[in-house]
Design a protein around this motif. Structure first.
Motif, PDB file in Angstrom:
ATOM      1  N   GLU A   1     -11.042  -0.469 -10.471  1.00  0.00           N
ATOM      2  CA  GLU A   1     -11.577  -1.739  -9.801  1.00  0.00           C
ATOM      3  C   GLU A   1     -10.255  -1.842  -9.063  1.00  0.00           C
ATOM      4  O   GLU A   1      -8.948  -1.838  -9.356  1.00  0.00           O
ATOM      5  CB  GLU A   1     -11.443  -2.805 -10.762  1.00  0.00           C
ATOM      6  CG  GLU A   1     -11.722  -4.155 -10.177  1.00  0.00           C
ATOM      7  CD  GLU A   1     -11.754  -5.215 -11.282  1.00  0.00           C
ATOM      8  OE1 GLU A   1     -11.527  -6.483 -10.875  1.00  0.00           O
ATOM      9  OE2 GLU A   1     -11.868  -4.933 -12.396  1.00  0.00           O
ATOM     10  N   ILE A   2     -10.308  -2.008  -7.521  1.00  0.00           N
ATOM     11  CA  ILE A   2      -9.346  -2.245  -6.719  1.00  0.00           C
ATOM     12  C   ILE A   2      -9.048  -3.635  -6.760  1.00  0.00           C
ATOM     13  O   ILE A   2     -10.009  -4.285  -5.978  1.00  0.00           O
ATOM     14  CB  ILE A   2      -9.521  -1.586  -5.382  1.00  0.00           C
ATOM     15  CG1 ILE A   2      -9.820  -0.091  -5.612  1.00  0.00           C
ATOM     16  CG2 ILE A   2      -8.565  -1.548  -4.352  1.00  0.00           C
ATOM     17  CD1 ILE A   2      -8.704   0.739  -6.180  1.00  0.00           C
ATOM     18  N   ILE A   3      -7.879  -4.290  -6.713  1.00  0.00           N
ATOM     19  CA  ILE A   3      -7.657  -5.673  -6.740  1.00  0.00           C
ATOM     20  C   ILE A   3      -7.443  -5.920  -5.087  1.00  0.00           C
ATOM     21  O   ILE A   3      -7.033  -5.090  -4.324  1.00  0.00           O
ATOM     22  CB  ILE A   3      -6.067  -6.013  -7.251  1.00  0.00           C
ATOM     23  CG1 ILE A   3      -6.270  -5.752  -8.647  1.00  0.00           C
ATOM     24  CG2 ILE A   3      -5.987  -7.643  -6.948  1.00  0.00           C
ATOM     25  CD1 ILE A   3      -4.830  -5.708  -9.373  1.00  0.00           C
ATOM     26  N   ASP A   4      -8.146  -6.966  -4.411  1.00  0.00           N
ATOM     27  CA  ASP A   4      -8.051  -7.371  -3.280  1.00  0.00           C
ATOM     28  C   ASP A   4      -6.715  -7.194  -2.568  1.00  0.00           C
ATOM     29  O   ASP A   4      -5.679  -7.671  -3.078  1.00  0.00           O
ATOM     30  CB  ASP A   4      -8.438  -8.685  -3.096  1.00  0.00           C
ATOM     31  CG  ASP A   4     -10.073  -9.077  -3.334  1.00  0.00           C
ATOM     32  OD1 ASP A   4     -10.815  -8.061  -3.165  1.00  0.00           O
ATOM     33  OD2 ASP A   4     -10.610 -10.155  -3.522  1.00  0.00           O
ATOM     34  N   GLY A   5      -6.689  -6.550  -1.352  1.00  0.00           N
ATOM     35  CA  GLY A   5      -5.316  -6.310  -0.709  1.00  0.00           C
ATOM     36  C   GLY A   5      -4.801  -5.115  -1.154  1.00  0.00           C
ATOM     37  O   GLY A   5      -3.725  -4.867  -0.678  1.00  0.00           O
ATOM     38  N   PHE A   6      -5.293  -4.393  -2.158  1.00  0.00           N
ATOM     39  CA  PHE A   6      -4.487  -2.965  -2.537  1.00  0.00           C
ATOM     40  C   PHE A   6      -5.192  -1.833  -2.198  1.00  0.00           C
ATOM     41  O   PHE A   6      -4.805  -0.800  -2.789  1.00  0.00           O
ATOM     42  CB  PHE A   6      -3.940  -3.121  -3.983  1.00  0.00           C
ATOM     43  CG  PHE A   6      -2.929  -4.033  -4.323  1.00  0.00           C
ATOM     44  CD1 PHE A   6      -1.652  -3.751  -4.026  1.00  0.00           C
ATOM     45  CD2 PHE A   6      -3.057  -5.525  -4.760  1.00  0.00           C
ATOM     46  CE1 PHE A   6      -0.498  -4.735  -4.264  1.00  0.00           C
ATOM     47  CE2 PHE A   6      -2.078  -6.447  -4.792  1.00  0.00           C
ATOM     48  CZ  PHE A   6      -0.825  -5.867  -4.611  1.00  0.00           C
ATOM     49  N   GLY A   7      -6.338  -2.000  -1.346  1.00  0.00           N
ATOM     50  CA  GLY A   7      -7.065  -0.928  -1.093  1.00  0.00           C
ATOM     51  C   GLY A   7      -6.479   0.434  -0.424  1.00  0.00           C
ATOM     52  O   GLY A   7      -6.593   1.495  -0.637  1.00  0.00           O
ATOM     53  N   GLY A   8      -5.445  -0.282   0.381  1.00  0.00           N
ATOM     54  CA  GLY A   8      -4.715   0.930   1.018  1.00  0.00           C
ATOM     55  C   GLY A   8      -3.792   1.789   0.367  1.00  0.00           C
ATOM     56  O   GLY A   8      -3.713   2.853   0.454  1.00  0.00           O
ATOM     57  N   TRP A   9      -3.333   1.010  -0.829  1.00  0.00           N
ATOM     58  CA  TRP A   9      -2.384   1.681  -1.757  1.00  0.00           C
ATOM     59  C   TRP A   9      -3.208   3.037  -2.431  1.00  0.00           C
ATOM     60  O   TRP A   9      -2.750   4.053  -2.680  1.00  0.00           O
ATOM     61  CB  TRP A   9      -1.875   0.871  -2.756  1.00  0.00           C
ATOM     62  CG  TRP A   9      -0.794  -0.007  -2.182  1.00  0.00           C
ATOM     63  CD1 TRP A   9      -0.470  -0.108  -0.828  1.00  0.00           C
ATOM     64  CD2 TRP A   9       0.410  -0.677  -3.010  1.00  0.00           C
ATOM     65  NE1 TRP A   9       0.585  -0.661  -0.656  1.00  0.00           N
ATOM     66  CE2 TRP A   9       1.338  -1.278  -1.975  1.00  0.00           C
ATOM     67  CE3 TRP A   9       0.627  -0.941  -4.173  1.00  0.00           C
ATOM     68  CZ2 TRP A   9       2.318  -1.961  -2.480  1.00  0.00           C
ATOM     69  CZ3 TRP A   9       1.661  -1.576  -4.575  1.00  0.00           C
ATOM     70  CH2 TRP A   9       2.619  -2.038  -3.529  1.00  0.00           C
ATOM     71  N   TYR A  10      -4.370   2.421  -2.833  1.00  0.00           N
ATOM     72  CA  TYR A  10      -5.342   3.565  -3.445  1.00  0.00           C
ATOM     73  C   TYR A  10      -5.644   4.707  -2.325  1.00  0.00           C
ATOM     74  O   TYR A  10      -5.417   5.735  -3.036  1.00  0.00           O
ATOM     75  CB  TYR A  10      -6.688   2.788  -3.973  1.00  0.00           C
ATOM     76  CG  TYR A  10      -7.721   3.786  -4.365  1.00  0.00           C
ATOM     77  CD1 TYR A  10      -7.551   4.173  -5.735  1.00  0.00           C
ATOM     78  CD2 TYR A  10      -9.026   4.231  -3.772  1.00  0.00           C
ATOM     79  CE1 TYR A  10      -8.441   5.104  -6.432  1.00  0.00           C
ATOM     80  CE2 TYR A  10      -9.799   4.956  -4.613  1.00  0.00           C
ATOM     81  CZ  TYR A  10      -9.616   5.382  -5.617  1.00  0.00           C
ATOM     82  OH  TYR A  10     -10.436   6.320  -6.588  1.00  0.00           O
TER      83      TYR A  10
END
Length: 102
Positions: free
Chosen positions: A9-18
């Protein structure tokens, strides 16, 4: 993402880090097993970031990498984490509480 792994589950705002994790994964060495993401790749990626953001990014990438390596090298080469250890998701949330990714 490899089919054998379940996406987190990707926390809002951290999709770029994934996405950055998978980009940095192309830098790993493969031999008798899959190796970790090199520190030099993370350093190049965070060049120009302030220290706090770069340190947080490295911590999160290392946590994700630990889980990835346990799955990728599941032939028993990587020890299982202690039963009372935080899950990678819990560690990520604790480390990023109140912050937004860059």
């Amino acid at each position: 993402m490899p089919e054998a792994l379940e996406p987190p589950e990707i926390i809002d705002g951290f999709g770029g880090w994934y996405a950055d994790f998978w980009l940095l994964s192309t830098e790993r060495q493969v031999g008798f097993g899959v190796g970790p993401i090199p520190a030099s790749a993370i350093d190049r990626h965070t060049q120009g970031w302030d220290y706090e953001d770069a340190d947080m990014f490295e911590h999160c990438i290392r946590e994700m990498d630990e889980v990835y390596l346990m799955k990728a090298n599941s032939a028993g080469q990587s020890p299982a984490p202690p039963a009372d250890a935080m899950s990678p998701r819990e560690a990520f949330r604790a480390a990023t509480a109140g912050r937004r990714g860059r």
